[in-house]
Design a protein around this motif. Structure first.
Motif, PDB file in Angstrom:
ATOM      1  N   MET A 286      11.576  45.857   4.616  1.00  0.00           N
ATOM      2  CA  MET A 286      11.584  45.560   3.183  1.00  0.00           C
ATOM      3  C   MET A 286      11.952  44.082   3.003  1.00  0.00           C
ATOM      4  O   MET A 286      12.752  43.546   3.770  1.00  0.00           O
ATOM      5  N   HIS A 287      11.354  43.454   2.030  1.00  0.00           N
ATOM      6  CA  HIS A 287      11.524  42.028   1.703  1.00  0.00           C
ATOM      7  C   HIS A 287      10.796  41.113   2.691  1.00  0.00           C
ATOM      8  O   HIS A 287      10.901  39.895   2.597  1.00  0.00           O
ATOM      9  N   GLY A 288      10.044  41.715   3.640  1.00  0.00           N
ATOM     10  CA  GLY A 288       9.211  40.911   4.536  1.00  0.00           C
ATOM     11  C   GLY A 288       8.084  40.249   3.742  1.00  0.00           C
ATOM     12  O   GLY A 288       7.714  40.727   2.659  1.00  0.00           O
ATOM     13  N   LEU A 289       7.530  39.175   4.296  1.00  0.00           N
ATOM     14  CA  LEU A 289       6.475  38.439   3.582  1.00  0.00           C
ATOM     15  C   LEU A 289       5.097  38.749   4.149  1.00  0.00           C
ATOM     16  O   LEU A 289       4.934  38.922   5.358  1.00  0.00           O
ATOM     17  N   LEU A 290       4.117  38.848   3.250  1.00  0.00           N
ATOM     18  CA  LEU A 290       2.711  39.031   3.630  1.00  0.00           C
ATOM     19  C   LEU A 290       1.909  37.939   2.937  1.00  0.00           C
ATOM     20  O   LEU A 290       2.297  37.466   1.867  1.00  0.00           O
ATOM     21  N   ARG A 291       0.776  37.609   3.534  1.00  0.00           N
ATOM     22  CA  ARG A 291      -0.149  36.699   2.841  1.00  0.00           C
ATOM     23  C   ARG A 291      -1.250  37.530   2.192  1.00  0.00           C
ATOM     24  O   ARG A 291      -1.652  38.575   2.720  1.00  0.00           O
ATOM     25  N   LEU A 292      -1.709  37.039   1.060  1.00  0.00           N
ATOM     26  CA  LEU A 292      -2.665  37.797   0.244  1.00  0.00           C
ATOM     27  C   LEU A 292      -3.800  36.866  -0.154  1.00  0.00           C
ATOM     28  O   LEU A 292      -3.542  35.779  -0.666  1.00  0.00           O
TER      29      LEU A 292
ATOM     30  N   VAL B 158      -8.167  43.065  -1.552  1.00  0.00           N
ATOM     31  CA  VAL B 158      -7.683  41.748  -1.120  1.00  0.00           C
ATOM     32  C   VAL B 158      -7.491  41.767   0.391  1.00  0.00           C
ATOM     33  O   VAL B 158      -7.313  42.833   0.986  1.00  0.00           O
ATOM     34  N   ARG B 159      -7.483  40.590   0.987  1.00  0.00           N
ATOM     35  CA  ARG B 159      -7.170  40.481   2.408  1.00  0.00           C
ATOM     36  C   ARG B 159      -5.655  40.328   2.542  1.00  0.00           C
ATOM     37  O   ARG B 159      -5.071  39.411   1.984  1.00  0.00           O
ATOM     38  N   LEU B 160      -5.036  41.280   3.252  1.00  0.00           N
ATOM     39  CA  LEU B 160      -3.598  41.174   3.525  1.00  0.00           C
ATOM     40  C   LEU B 160      -3.438  40.666   4.948  1.00  0.00           C
ATOM     41  O   LEU B 160      -4.111  41.155   5.863  1.00  0.00           O
ATOM     42  N   SER B 161      -2.547  39.715   5.150  1.00  0.00           N
ATOM     43  CA  SER B 161      -2.320  39.180   6.495  1.00  0.00           C
ATOM     44  C   SER B 161      -0.846  39.208   6.838  1.00  0.00           C
ATOM     45  O   SER B 161       0.005  38.946   5.988  1.00  0.00           O
ATOM     46  N   CYS B 162      -0.606  39.510   8.117  1.00  0.00           N
ATOM     47  CA  CYS B 162       0.760  39.499   8.641  1.00  0.00           C
ATOM     48  C   CYS B 162       0.656  38.938  10.057  1.00  0.00           C
ATOM     49  O   CYS B 162      -0.054  39.509  10.893  1.00  0.00           O
ATOM     50  N   ASP B 163       1.288  37.819  10.310  1.00  0.00           N
ATOM     51  CA  ASP B 163       1.168  37.109  11.595  1.00  0.00           C
ATOM     52  C   ASP B 163      -0.313  36.884  11.911  1.00  0.00           C
ATOM     53  O   ASP B 163      -1.033  36.328  11.124  1.00  0.00           O
ATOM     54  N   ASP B 164      -0.785  37.459  13.036  1.00  0.00           N
ATOM     55  CA  ASP B 164      -2.155  37.201  13.475  1.00  0.00           C
ATOM     56  C   ASP B 164      -3.161  38.223  12.946  1.00  0.00           C
ATOM     57  O   ASP B 164      -4.348  38.135  13.239  1.00  0.00           O
ATOM     58  N   LEU B 165      -2.717  39.224  12.196  1.00  0.00           N
ATOM     59  CA  LEU B 165      -3.621  40.307  11.776  1.00  0.00           C
ATOM     60  C   LEU B 165      -3.973  40.192  10.309  1.00  0.00           C
ATOM     61  O   LEU B 165      -3.107  39.906   9.476  1.00  0.00           O
TER      62      LEU B 165
ATOM     63  N   CYS C 196       4.345  45.554  -3.467  1.00  0.00           N
ATOM     64  CA  CYS C 196       4.659  44.135  -3.213  1.00  0.00           C
ATOM     65  C   CYS C 196       4.817  43.402  -4.542  1.00  0.00           C
ATOM     66  O   CYS C 196       4.367  43.880  -5.580  1.00  0.00           O
ATOM     67  N   THR C 197       5.411  42.251  -4.466  1.00  0.00           N
ATOM     68  CA  THR C 197       5.490  41.406  -5.658  1.00  0.00           C
ATOM     69  C   THR C 197       4.080  40.969  -6.053  1.00  0.00           C
ATOM     70  O   THR C 197       3.169  40.954  -5.219  1.00  0.00           O
ATOM     71  N   ARG C 198       3.913  40.634  -7.318  1.00  0.00           N
ATOM     72  CA  ARG C 198       2.616  40.153  -7.800  1.00  0.00           C
ATOM     73  C   ARG C 198       2.753  38.658  -8.126  1.00  0.00           C
ATOM     74  O   ARG C 198       3.584  38.293  -8.979  1.00  0.00           O
ATOM     75  N   PRO C 199       1.968  37.828  -7.469  1.00  0.00           N
ATOM     76  CA  PRO C 199       2.101  36.392  -7.738  1.00  0.00           C
ATOM     77  C   PRO C 199       1.801  36.072  -9.207  1.00  0.00           C
ATOM     78  O   PRO C 199       0.979  36.740  -9.835  1.00  0.00           O
ATOM     79  N   GLU C 200       2.442  35.061  -9.705  1.00  0.00           N
ATOM     80  CA  GLU C 200       2.223  34.669 -11.096  1.00  0.00           C
ATOM     81  C   GLU C 200       0.759  34.260 -11.282  1.00  0.00           C
ATOM     82  O   GLU C 200       0.192  33.559 -10.429  1.00  0.00           O
ATOM     83  N   GLY C 201       0.139  34.751 -12.336  1.00  0.00           N
ATOM     84  CA  GLY C 201      -1.248  34.374 -12.636  1.00  0.00           C
ATOM     85  C   GLY C 201      -2.283  35.098 -11.796  1.00  0.00           C
ATOM     86  O   GLY C 201      -3.473  34.790 -11.894  1.00  0.00           O
ATOM     87  N   PHE C 202      -1.854  36.054 -10.966  1.00  0.00           N
ATOM     88  CA  PHE C 202      -2.793  36.776 -10.097  1.00  0.00           C
ATOM     89  C   PHE C 202      -3.526  37.838 -10.918  1.00  0.00           C
ATOM     90  O   PHE C 202      -2.927  38.804 -11.380  1.00  0.00           O
TER      91      PHE C 202
ATOM     92  N   GLU D 280      -4.664  31.371  -1.183  1.00  0.00           N
ATOM     93  CA  GLU D 280      -3.812  32.367  -0.525  1.00  0.00           C
ATOM     94  C   GLU D 280      -2.438  32.400  -1.190  1.00  0.00           C
ATOM     95  O   GLU D 280      -1.919  31.366  -1.595  1.00  0.00           O
ATOM     96  N   TYR D 281      -1.923  33.614  -1.331  1.00  0.00           N
ATOM     97  CA  TYR D 281      -0.628  33.803  -1.972  1.00  0.00           C
ATOM     98  C   TYR D 281       0.342  34.363  -0.940  1.00  0.00           C
ATOM     99  O   TYR D 281      -0.067  34.946   0.066  1.00  0.00           O
TER     100      TYR D 281
END
Ligand SMILES: Cc1cc2nc3c(=O)[nH]c(=O)nc-3n(C[C@H](O)[C@H](O)[C@H](O)COP(=O)(O)OP(=O)(O)OC[C@H]3O[C@@H](n4cnc5c(N)ncnc54)[C@H](O)[C@@H]3O)c2cc1C
Length: 216
Positions: free
Chosen positions: A79-85, A36-43, A22-28, A2-3
């Motif tokens: 803007m600048h909020g974080l998501l999990r990927l 991809v699965r995007l997650s924010c809090d419980d969703l 969104c930003t692209r993680p290094e090496g992604f 997970e990123y």
């Protein structure tokens, strides 16, 4: 795996659909057409990457579905909020053959074909279904890469304009206008569209290979 990615930009493409950058993680690394699965809090939900495989950012084409789900949350995320990927998955990727590729999409289902076109795939036939002109997302990119691009508008009071516009559903275009040929089909959009189109293609092009992905 997970990123964590940061939201950089949201651009509305019509009243209910936006592009999220969104930003692209290094090496992604990913293949054009994967999701991809995007997650924010419980969703958490799946979204297809629309950016080219070589771009420095990740972009997503998202329809805001009414309710309190993830698409509504992403429509308002700061803007600048974080998501999990999650890691990229999916098999609706381009398979080169000697047959003509026919991409058939409705609504945000055009996303995998946008990523393919942006990543250098060209020479395909694309039937892009939408209610009206505002839903023909990324038209210049797609028209430029396609051998034949047809916008299929299903809305009733769509203003008529010049260009490759067909007034009717993608399925009507396939039954009435797509010539017989040696094709590989790629379908992406709603379950009902994929269901109807699969039956139609089985009847009209029984030997053709059909790849598909349903979004809702
Ligand atoms: C492999 C895959 C890739 C996907 N890629 C994308 C993408 O690139 N862009 C995108 O916008 N969505 C995409 N989706 C759909 C996405 O995962 C969510 O289902 C959608 O955003 C709705 O989630 P939600 O949490 O907002 O609403 P939910 O609360 O989960 O759903 C509410 C209702 O809306 C319906 N619904 C879901 N999507 C749509 C839609 N497009 N139009 C109308 N009704 C819908 C659901 O079936 C449900 O009945 C993809 C789905 C899959 C399985």
């Amino acid at each position: 795996m997970e990123y964590s990615v940061r939201v950089l930009e949201r651009t509305w493409l019509n009243s209910e659909t936006f592009e999220l950058t969104c930003t692209r993680p290094e090496g992604f690394a990913f293949a054009a057409g994967q999701h991809v699965r995007l997650s924010c809090d419980d969703l958490e939900r799946e979204y297809t990457i629309v950016s080219a495989t070589h771009e420095p950012f990740l972009r997503f084409l998202i329809k805001r579905v009414p309710g309190a789900g993830l698409s509504a949350r992403l429509a308002e995320i700061m803007m600048h909020g974080l998501l999990r990927l999650g890691k990229p998955t999916g098999y609706l990727t381009f398979q080169p053959t000697d047959k003509t590729s026919v991409f058939i999409a409705t609504g945000v289902g055009v996303a995998p074909f946008v990523a393919m076109a942006a990543s250098g795939v060209h020479g395909f036939i694309l039937l892009q279904g939408a209610r009206d002109h505002s839903g023909l997302f990324y038209r210049p990119l797609l028209e430029g890469a396609a051998l034949t691009w047809v916008g299929c508008l299903s809305g009733e009071d769509t203003a008529r304009r010049a260009g490759s516009i067909f007034h009717g559903r993608v399925s009507t275009y396939v039954s009435d206008h797509l010539p017989h040929g040696n094709y590989t089909f790629y379908l992406c959009g709603s379950h009902p569209m994929i269901h109807d189109m699969t039956h139609l293609l089985d009847e009209r092009y029984p030997a053709a290979r059909v790849y598909s992905e349903a979004y809702s």
